[in-house]
Scaffold this motif. Sequence first.
Motif, PDB file in Angstrom:
ATOM      1  N   THR A 159       0.838  -1.208   0.000  1.00  0.00           N
ATOM      2  CA  THR A 159       0.000   0.000   0.000  1.00  0.00           C
ATOM      3  C   THR A 159       0.866   1.248   0.000  1.00  0.00           C
ATOM      4  OG1 THR A 159      -1.736  -1.183   1.227  1.00  0.00           O
ATOM      5  CG2 THR A 159      -1.839   1.217   1.207  1.00  0.00           C
ATOM      6  N   SER A 160       1.953   1.196   0.801  1.00  0.00           N
ATOM      7  CA  SER A 160       2.867   2.348   0.879  1.00  0.00           C
ATOM      8  C   SER A 160       3.558   2.580  -0.454  1.00  0.00           C
ATOM      9  CB  SER A 160       3.918   2.105   1.968  1.00  0.00           C
ATOM     10  OG  SER A 160       3.316   1.964   3.224  1.00  0.00           O
ATOM     11  N   ILE A 161       3.945   1.483  -1.110  1.00  0.00           N
ATOM     12  CA  ILE A 161       4.617   1.592  -2.416  1.00  0.00           C
ATOM     13  C   ILE A 161       3.664   2.208  -3.442  1.00  0.00           C
ATOM     14  CG2 ILE A 161       5.570   0.265  -4.346  1.00  0.00           C
ATOM     15  CD1 ILE A 161       6.656  -1.711  -2.252  1.00  0.00           C
ATOM     16  N   LYS A 162       2.387   1.760  -3.427  1.00  0.00           N
ATOM     17  CA  LYS A 162       1.394   2.311  -4.365  1.00  0.00           C
ATOM     18  C   LYS A 162       1.174   3.790  -4.111  1.00  0.00           C
ATOM     19  CE  LYS A 162      -1.190  -1.982  -5.175  1.00  0.00           C
ATOM     20  NZ  LYS A 162      -2.468  -2.689  -4.959  1.00  0.00           N
ATOM     21  N   GLU A 163       1.070   4.179  -2.828  1.00  0.00           N
ATOM     22  CA  GLU A 163       0.847   5.586  -2.488  1.00  0.00           C
ATOM     23  C   GLU A 163       2.035   6.437  -2.909  1.00  0.00           C
ATOM     24  OE1 GLU A 163       0.040   5.553   1.664  1.00  0.00           O
ATOM     25  OE2 GLU A 163      -2.057   4.918   1.425  1.00  0.00           O
ATOM     26  N   SER A 164       3.248   5.873  -2.739  1.00  0.00           N
ATOM     27  CA  SER A 164       4.452   6.614  -3.152  1.00  0.00           C
ATOM     28  C   SER A 164       4.481   6.796  -4.661  1.00  0.00           C
ATOM     29  CB  SER A 164       5.705   5.850  -2.702  1.00  0.00           C
ATOM     30  OG  SER A 164       5.729   5.723  -1.306  1.00  0.00           O
ATOM     31  N   ALA A 165       4.043   5.741  -5.373  1.00  0.00           N
ATOM     32  CA  ALA A 165       4.024   5.810  -6.845  1.00  0.00           C
ATOM     33  C   ALA A 165       3.027   6.852  -7.320  1.00  0.00           C
ATOM     34  CB  ALA A 165       3.691   4.445  -7.420  1.00  0.00           C
ATOM     35  N   ILE A 166       1.855   6.883  -6.647  1.00  0.00           N
ATOM     36  CA  ILE A 166       0.818   7.855  -7.015  1.00  0.00           C
ATOM     37  C   ILE A 166       1.309   9.274  -6.753  1.00  0.00           C
ATOM     38  CG2 ILE A 166      -1.477   8.715  -6.423  1.00  0.00           C
ATOM     39  CD1 ILE A 166      -2.251   5.779  -5.850  1.00  0.00           C
TER      40      ILE A 166
END
Length: 596
Positions: free
Chosen positions: A586-593
């Motif tokens: 989830t953290s990786i996705k949020e960072s990507a966004i």
Amino acid sequence: MGEDARPNWDSPVQFLLACVSYAVGLGNVWRFPYLCQMHGGGGFLIPYLLMLFLEGVPLFYMELAVGQKMRLGSIGAWSAINPYLGGVGLASMVASVYICLYYNIINAWSFWYLFNSFQSVLPWSDCPVNSNLTGPLEECQKASSTQYFFFRETLNISTSIEENGGIHTGQALCLLLAWVITYLFIIHGIKSSGKVVYFTATFPYVVLVIYLIRGLTLPGAIHGITYLFTPKMEELANPTAWINAATQIFFSLGLGFGSLIAFSSYNQYNNNFEHQAFTVAIINSGTSIFASIVTFSIYGFKATVNYENCLERTRILLLNSFNLAEDTISMSNVLDWIKNLNATYPEQFAELGNKLEDCDLNDELDTAVEGVGLAFIVYSEAIQNMPLPQLWSVLYFVMLLLIGLGSMLGNMTAISTPLQDFKILSKVSNEVLNGILCLIFLLFGLAFTTPSGNYWFTMFNDYGASFSLLFVVLIEVITVSYLYGIKRFEKDIEDMLGHRPNWYLKIMWMIVSPLLLIALFIFYIVNYIRGGAITYQAWDKELGKTVVTDYPIFGQFFIALLLVSAVSCVPLTALYVYCTNRKRSTSIKESAISAS
């Protein structure tokens, strides 16, 4: 810890002796002879040896292979196979913690008996005098001098688990000594324990051989040996005999504790663990049979002494009751005189009532005793009747100590190795980590030196590891066979040994061993459900013996905690890894966004 930084055994022989010292434990001396006695002597050897090759050898081989391949302790090894399975190793470590908490109290009892052996008269040979100095204590007379010494002098036992008191100073000092020696044995990890096992793995056999020679020369020994090797084949139709055989093999080899994985993780990568697995398993079972021959020779002697004492009491009773001359009745014809007097003087004979004992040698041999009752009561009773009892007592309790301390090496290694695999503890020296562990276990172990301590000891011994280990090893064999994959596991073994495992081992891993473990697991669950109220043996001072008593509510709660705590490590660790991975993704996705 990098592969190059990991210490290794000095030689394959050292690893083999470490496994023998760990696997050959007190169960070989006090559990296996009891099962032989309970399940028809030599007939029990048939299911026992079958279970050795259907369950014992394959699972022992499997754990050695996992440890040697992964070169990690139990937690690290199963996490490396699958991150969600770290809880399997954690459950193993929890079970080993429970063992370490109480196991050294047995060694403390051995020290207590050993120190008391250096007296002109063994203190368990006679009952102590009462406060009025008019005769022996009534409680001791109702029990026996050996039972009284163990329950009242050694344990200072209370009448229930709810009744407590202060620490037994003598036992506390013996426990301290046991832990100091354990610490010295493991102070430098396998570099020190690897040298100790040369003694702990071999000297008990020297004592057993000496005892065998002495046992076979004792009067009545042949009765015990004959009893052992006379099979009652009807026991083969008893499912409990097969269950007990499988259970004995399982626990005797020390499967599931993580000790075998820890030991083999210190092997060279190409070490031939295959020969070592078969060798240790056969030595372990051979030791059980050998120890049983020694035990049953002692049993035969003890039974003969008790039988002859019974005949002598009967002889004196008949002489006094019927006013017969002293030399009229002898030991050899006392049973004939009972028949003659009963036929000639039936009314007078009937008046003897309960005074007349039923003397039967087979009944004496049928009296089955296991655990501490065999190790500290039956053996000490037999020793006191031998010539030079002090010598035989010292030899016996030194042997028990070495067997017990040898098993402690494996139990402690099962805890320290996975802890040192963690980066945060990898820099902590063996001396410091093992010292802290020994101190913690010593402080908690002092609870077993209180008057109710033996009841807590029994609780840990009965419920601390048995259920959870079956579950752990079942998960292990299913993981290796189906989750990790038998083909992949075969290739790992070929990489280490130069050849793949044979068809026998593959069939055991994939089909037979899992089915046996599932059957054992179901058997344990059904037994717990059908067993009704959970009970323990409480000492009754008035009767001078143990009586069956229900555990109080807090005891039942603690037993449930013991049963659940280790098993729950598997699903809880898997849940933790799942939540951690999900949070990370989830953290990786949020960072990507955010970046986009």
